[in-house]
Design an enzyme around this catalytic site. Structure first.
Site, PDB file in Angstrom:
ATOM      1  N   ARG A  22      33.387  52.146  23.462  1.00  0.00           N
ATOM      2  CA  ARG A  22      31.990  51.809  23.766  1.00  0.00           C
ATOM      3  C   ARG A  22      31.231  53.039  24.258  1.00  0.00           C
ATOM      4  O   ARG A  22      30.038  53.184  24.014  1.00  0.00           O
ATOM      5  CB  ARG A  22      31.908  50.674  24.793  1.00  0.00           C
ATOM      6  CG  ARG A  22      32.341  49.326  24.225  1.00  0.00           C
ATOM      7  CD  ARG A  22      31.831  48.163  25.071  1.00  0.00           C
ATOM      8  NE  ARG A  22      32.296  48.207  26.444  1.00  0.00           N
ATOM      9  CZ  ARG A  22      33.461  47.707  26.864  1.00  0.00           C
ATOM     10  NH1 ARG A  22      34.266  47.111  26.035  1.00  0.00           N
ATOM     11  NH2 ARG A  22      33.790  47.792  28.149  1.00  0.00           N
ATOM     12  N   ASN A  42      50.005  38.242  29.087  1.00  0.00           N
ATOM     13  CA  ASN A  42      51.325  38.131  29.727  1.00  0.00           C
ATOM     14  C   ASN A  42      51.326  37.144  30.887  1.00  0.00           C
ATOM     15  O   ASN A  42      52.336  36.522  31.163  1.00  0.00           O
ATOM     16  CB  ASN A  42      51.903  39.494  30.129  1.00  0.00           C
ATOM     17  CG  ASN A  42      50.885  40.395  30.762  1.00  0.00           C
ATOM     18  OD1 ASN A  42      49.761  39.971  31.038  1.00  0.00           O
ATOM     19  ND2 ASN A  42      51.263  41.637  30.988  1.00  0.00           N
ATOM     20  N   CYS A  43      50.179  36.969  31.537  1.00  0.00           N
ATOM     21  CA  CYS A  43      50.115  35.975  32.619  1.00  0.00           C
ATOM     22  C   CYS A  43      50.246  34.556  32.090  1.00  0.00           C
ATOM     23  O   CYS A  43      50.459  33.625  32.859  1.00  0.00           O
ATOM     24  CB  CYS A  43      48.815  36.093  33.397  1.00  0.00           C
ATOM     25  SG  CYS A  43      48.544  37.721  34.095  1.00  0.00           S
ATOM     26  N   THR A 292      46.999  61.601  36.984  1.00  0.00           N
ATOM     27  CA  THR A 292      48.320  61.961  37.503  1.00  0.00           C
ATOM     28  C   THR A 292      48.267  63.406  37.995  1.00  0.00           C
ATOM     29  O   THR A 292      47.190  64.024  38.021  1.00  0.00           O
ATOM     30  CB  THR A 292      49.377  61.845  36.399  1.00  0.00           C
ATOM     31  OG1 THR A 292      49.096  62.855  35.410  1.00  0.00           O
ATOM     32  CG2 THR A 292      49.354  60.475  35.741  1.00  0.00           C
ATOM     33  N   PRO A 295      46.150  66.942  35.140  1.00  0.00           N
ATOM     34  CA  PRO A 295      44.765  66.455  35.005  1.00  0.00           C
ATOM     35  C   PRO A 295      44.431  65.909  33.617  1.00  0.00           C
ATOM     36  O   PRO A 295      43.454  65.178  33.481  1.00  0.00           O
ATOM     37  CB  PRO A 295      43.900  67.674  35.321  1.00  0.00           C
ATOM     38  CG  PRO A 295      44.810  68.793  35.619  1.00  0.00           C
ATOM     39  CD  PRO A 295      46.227  68.348  35.525  1.00  0.00           C
ATOM     40  N   TYR A 298      46.261  60.539  32.577  1.00  0.00           N
ATOM     41  CA  TYR A 298      45.862  59.465  33.486  1.00  0.00           C
ATOM     42  C   TYR A 298      46.937  58.387  33.466  1.00  0.00           C
ATOM     43  O   TYR A 298      47.716  58.289  32.509  1.00  0.00           O
ATOM     44  CB  TYR A 298      44.513  58.880  33.052  1.00  0.00           C
ATOM     45  CG  TYR A 298      43.352  59.812  33.280  1.00  0.00           C
ATOM     46  CD1 TYR A 298      43.157  60.919  32.447  1.00  0.00           C
ATOM     47  CD2 TYR A 298      42.445  59.615  34.313  1.00  0.00           C
ATOM     48  CE1 TYR A 298      42.102  61.800  32.652  1.00  0.00           C
ATOM     49  CE2 TYR A 298      41.382  60.475  34.533  1.00  0.00           C
ATOM     50  CZ  TYR A 298      41.210  61.567  33.702  1.00  0.00           C
ATOM     51  OH  TYR A 298      40.175  62.430  33.915  1.00  0.00           O
ATOM     52  N   GLY A 301      47.719  50.749  36.149  1.00  0.00           N
ATOM     53  CA  GLY A 301      48.442  49.485  36.069  1.00  0.00           C
ATOM     54  C   GLY A 301      49.713  49.425  36.893  1.00  0.00           C
ATOM     55  O   GLY A 301      49.866  50.127  37.894  1.00  0.00           O
ATOM     56  N   LYS A 453      29.782  23.399  57.693  1.00  0.00           N
ATOM     57  CA  LYS A 453      30.546  24.500  58.306  1.00  0.00           C
ATOM     58  C   LYS A 453      31.798  24.651  57.468  1.00  0.00           C
ATOM     59  O   LYS A 453      32.754  23.892  57.602  1.00  0.00           O
ATOM     60  CB  LYS A 453      30.911  24.165  59.751  1.00  0.00           C
ATOM     61  CG  LYS A 453      29.719  24.154  60.701  1.00  0.00           C
ATOM     62  CD  LYS A 453      30.109  23.578  62.055  1.00  0.00           C
ATOM     63  CE  LYS A 453      28.889  23.411  62.949  1.00  0.00           C
ATOM     64  NZ  LYS A 453      29.092  22.365  63.974  1.00  0.00           N
TER      65      LYS A 453
END
Lengths: 565, 565
Positions: A22, A42-43, A292, A295, A298, A301, A453
């Site tokens: 994008r 996966n969940c 990491t 540079p 990256y 997760g 409340k």
């Protein structure tokens, strides 16, 4: 033209790929996945096994083809990255379909390899009826074992998210289930006394729950051999038979399928072999930009260490929400932006039959371990106006700094509105609100949805009474150790005592207390309790304002009772 | 000994009495209520009429006896306070049972008289089949009219909370119902296009919804006269008959019962006759301590003007949550503390059949009226993981400052998880979070409860894309006024167009756009839309990154469509 190579095609990797496209039409984006699927849910795996999610296809959120069409991402499933050659900025890849090897260059590399199930060194685990659950092929194998092995009894080892969800899946399939948990509680993100509500629910559903019990060894007793219809690895053979389990207490157990779900460990092999920094907790080190120690590389997760929002220390939080947001942010930063990750609270929720159990921030165990001074309150109150049908008790615990009022964490259990209360707390904590400010929260109220409340307002009132010295409290774990100088006072109505009360308690209903106060000794500390702590507070204020020494049991008898469940 | 006198025994007054007693055993506390009941569940009244709340007794949360027993509060129902004698610090009271008058002194006086229904000057309203709904006797009369008048058709005037709830109550009782609303929308706390979802739901349930339609006159046509079994005022006679309504458009309507619910007005008679300052909006003036212009007199609840949390200006917000918290705070301050009220956001929710409609903060109408520069985003996304059963679309609107990112307000409509999303926004707004910070919210996620990228995260992503210039958007209300220099592009799949599309749109599915981009003109602005705005954004980024001028319709076709409902 920037060339971005992504290793791992699920939550973090897939989010990064879509975001990168994008931001840039020009970037070349290649995503490697050693398994056959990318961007699967996966969940959702346990819920397909249990039958809630009917269609397996619904778990496949994207395919290589759909990724190409929509995002022009070159997705290479069944392609395993063997190593990272940092000097040349290339990776070496094996095509698992034909075992050929090749290299691919990168400008930026994103590691999103996830975390793998911990497999403990228990003798006999390597058998065809023992499974872990991480991906679609794992799920397929479990379903196949259930279908081909006439499973009457299942054993789940581990009372975390996956273990609990698998327990429920088996139960839904009409399979008798044993849940083994080495600790004295399931759902370690919440504290022991809050897990008690889950234990009660699990037992009420007929699950054979065995806490403080470990699996020691497994013996596979095959009966017949079957040709496999396996969808994943060819070496996995489905074989009828049963397993004889030996437990840490010497008990044995015969079971037809065994699920190992004792936790996950970051996949760091590629990273560590490439010399990337690994943190003390065993996850890939990243800075606030998700970079990491190299540079150009990256990581996001379940494989990484990230900053704990509350303590600022490194933490491992294998959850989908952070992974997705980190992936998006890594893409931003690979393409020249400077987005910083704001730390992880570990907000989590689990459905356990009709209950939800949820938490955010630090729990009491962690605060104790870190030597943080804290205070806590318990509230049990209706999820919405109690006079409107369908209200359920929300059992809520809040941890905070008694000096500054800073929110350390919150936990909630119940059948309705649990996600909402923990979401409110997660936002308040992230915004840096104090428990003082929580009193003023203005939450949605109409009888079907809330109370004038809300639970959170009430918990804040209790916390502020405590901070301001308007109440002196006692906690459930002190009740069994009262001294001669203390007197237990039950201020509930006599009818309520039939369902249980504390031994040795004097019973004076709160509404009779003004008239009968002289029955109480002034030289002892009156330890007051009611069902949930509210009437106890009314009685406490009466007694203290009349010159008595008193304490009120926060969360009342209900907290005490379920702490033992 | 402090003597506290409270006028009004419902939300704010009752909260104050209970809190005052908890703070002080010594204080003398007297609570006056001119009606027969204190501390009743006024928000529950429509639900008892409709049958959701079966037991009338469940609406009576406290009685004078229970208040006395628990809180030692002298509750005097059927005692009307006639005037406040500020110089002497007394009030003059009439006992409505025997019409005797007496005075009572106070150290502190709390005004919690509430707000009464606005009764417009419509000819013929004074008849036995016309009701408003404020308290238990009102409710009893409505139920009696339904039971004795063989009600086949009901008319509700006013599409606010009470009007909508009464509409639903009649519908549940199997009574054909007309809802008249003078404005072009119901539920004015949300904007017109969000109310469209409610309009669609109301019409789908078979309600005769007439927007932009006022009641002009009423003619009562009695049939027979009945002895009354009235529980409230003796002068109210139940009479069979029907009403002939004349509407602003000239239509007439025959109905069996008429509910007037066009709004409420602060009860300020006592306060203004005593010379207390009344605000410009017509409510009793209070400072941040809930003190009126007389420091010995406090006021709370629907009768007062309070500070708007967002604008800092005075506002009238007749809602139970603020009233309760204000009552508690007034008690604190009467007894020597210094608690300050933090302003009202107006967080509100209403159940409309299967929908919930909720909001917090300012809506777009208010921002326009005040000349505030704002931006807005729309998101329509699943209440939880869409692959898990039971997910429903959450339609969400967020208003914010495009420069600072400050949250002005939020609105949500849907069948699941609406209260939760608006609660999250209410907390974030109160905490002063920006829409940038909302991206980082870490909310509960498991498939039955949420999504890894929650509605709020997604809305924040969209808002930040807009703030950062990553997207140029168009809103639903500009679509009908496109120029020759703009081209409408529908990026949905052809199958989706069958259920409606914008006239004149070119259809290129997003997944074919890269291949077919050359079909689009570079000299026109491409106005892209999809169903909810998500694929539109993907297409937008493709086009812009390829040198096209483009805009994406935020919220997609769904927002456009329901705005007209």
């Amino acid at each position: 033209m920037t060339k971005i190579v992504i290793i791992g095609g699920v939550a973090g990797g897939a989010s990064a790929a879509a975001r990168a496209r994008r931001l840039s039409e020009d970037a070349q984006i290649i995503m490697f996945e050693r398994g056959p699927f990318v961007s699967f849910a996966n969940c959702g795996l346990p819920y397909h096994i249990g039958g809630d999610i009917k269609e397996r296809g619904n778990l496949l959120l994207q395919t290589p083809e759909s990724f190409l069409a929509r995002f022009n991402v070159d997705v290479r499933v069944m392609n395993e990255v063997l190593r990272i050659n940092r000097e040349e900025k290339t990776i070496t890849v094996r095509n698992l379909l034909d075992q050929s090897e090749y290299t691919e260059s990168y400008d930026f590399l994103l590691l999103s390899p996830g975390a793998g199930p911990v497999v403990p060194p228990i003798p006999g685990l390597d058998n065809p009826l023992t499974h872990s659950l991480r991906n679609i092929p794992d799920m397929d194998k479990i379903i196949q074992t259930i279908n081909t092995n006439q499973v009457d009894h299942a054993t789940v080892v581990g009372g975390g998210f996956i273990g609990l969800e698998m327990m429920e899946a088996f139960h839904q399939l009409g399979i008798k289930t044993t849940l083994l948990e080495m600790a004295d509680q399931v759902m370690t993100p919440v504290d022991r006394e809050m897990a008690g509500f889950a234990h009660a629910e699990i037992k009420a559903k007929g699950i054979d729950l065995r806490l403080s019990t470990a699996l020691k060894s497994v013996e596979f007793k095959p009966t017949t051999s079957l040709a496999s219809m396996d969808s994943g690895q060819a070496e996995h053979q489905h074989v009828n038979g049963e397993l004889e389990l030996t437990l840490s207490n010497g008990d044995t157990l015969t079971t037809d399928i065994l699920i190992m779900a004792i936790g996950v460990r970051p996949e760091t092999k590629l990273a560590s072999e490439a010399g990337l920094q690994i943190g003390e907790l065993g996850g890939i080190y990243t800075n606030d930009y998700m970079q990491t120690s190299d540079p150009s590389i990256y990581a996001v997760g379940d494989a990484i260490e990230e900053k704990d929002f509350v303590t600022g220390k490194q933490t491992l939080v294998p959850l989908a929400g952070p992974a997705n947001r980190q992936g998006r942010m890594a893409a931003d930063n690979m393409l020249g932006r400077k987005e910083t990750y704001q730390g992880t609270q570990g907000t989590a929720i689990c459905k356990i039959f009709d209950l939800a159990v949820a938490s955010t921030g630090k729990n009491e165990k962690q605060l104790k371990r870190e030597g943080v001074e804290y205070e806590k309150v318990y509230v049990h109150t209706a999820s919405h106006a109690s006079y409107y049908p369908g209200a359920e008790v929300v059992s809520f615990k809040m941890l905070f700094d008694p000096k500054s009022g800073k929110i350390f964490g919150a936990q909630a259990v119940g059948k309705d509105g649990i996600d909402k209360r923990i979401d409110v707390m997660a936002v308040a904590q992230r915004a840096g609100m104090t428990v003082e400010q929580l009193q003023h929260l203005e939450l949605t109220y109409a009888p079907p949805f809330g109370s004038a409340k809300d639970v959170i307002n009430q918990a804040a009132f209790v916390a502020n009474n405590l901070i301001k010295g308007d109440s002196t409290v006692i906690h459930f774990d002190e009740i069994d150790n009262l001294t001669e100088d203390q007197l237990l006072l039950d201020v509930r109505n006599p009818g309520e005592l039939k369902n249980g009360h504390l031994p040795g308690a004097v019973n004076i209903p709160v509404d009779q207390l003004r008239q009968r106060m002289n029955e109480l000794p002034k030289d002892k500390e009156i330890v007051i309790y009611c069902q949930v702590g509210l009437r106890g507070n009314v009685a406490y204020r009466q007694l203290v304002n009349n010159g008595y020494k008193a304490r009120n049991l926060l969360g009342g008898y209900r907290t005490y009772l379920f702490a033992k469940a």
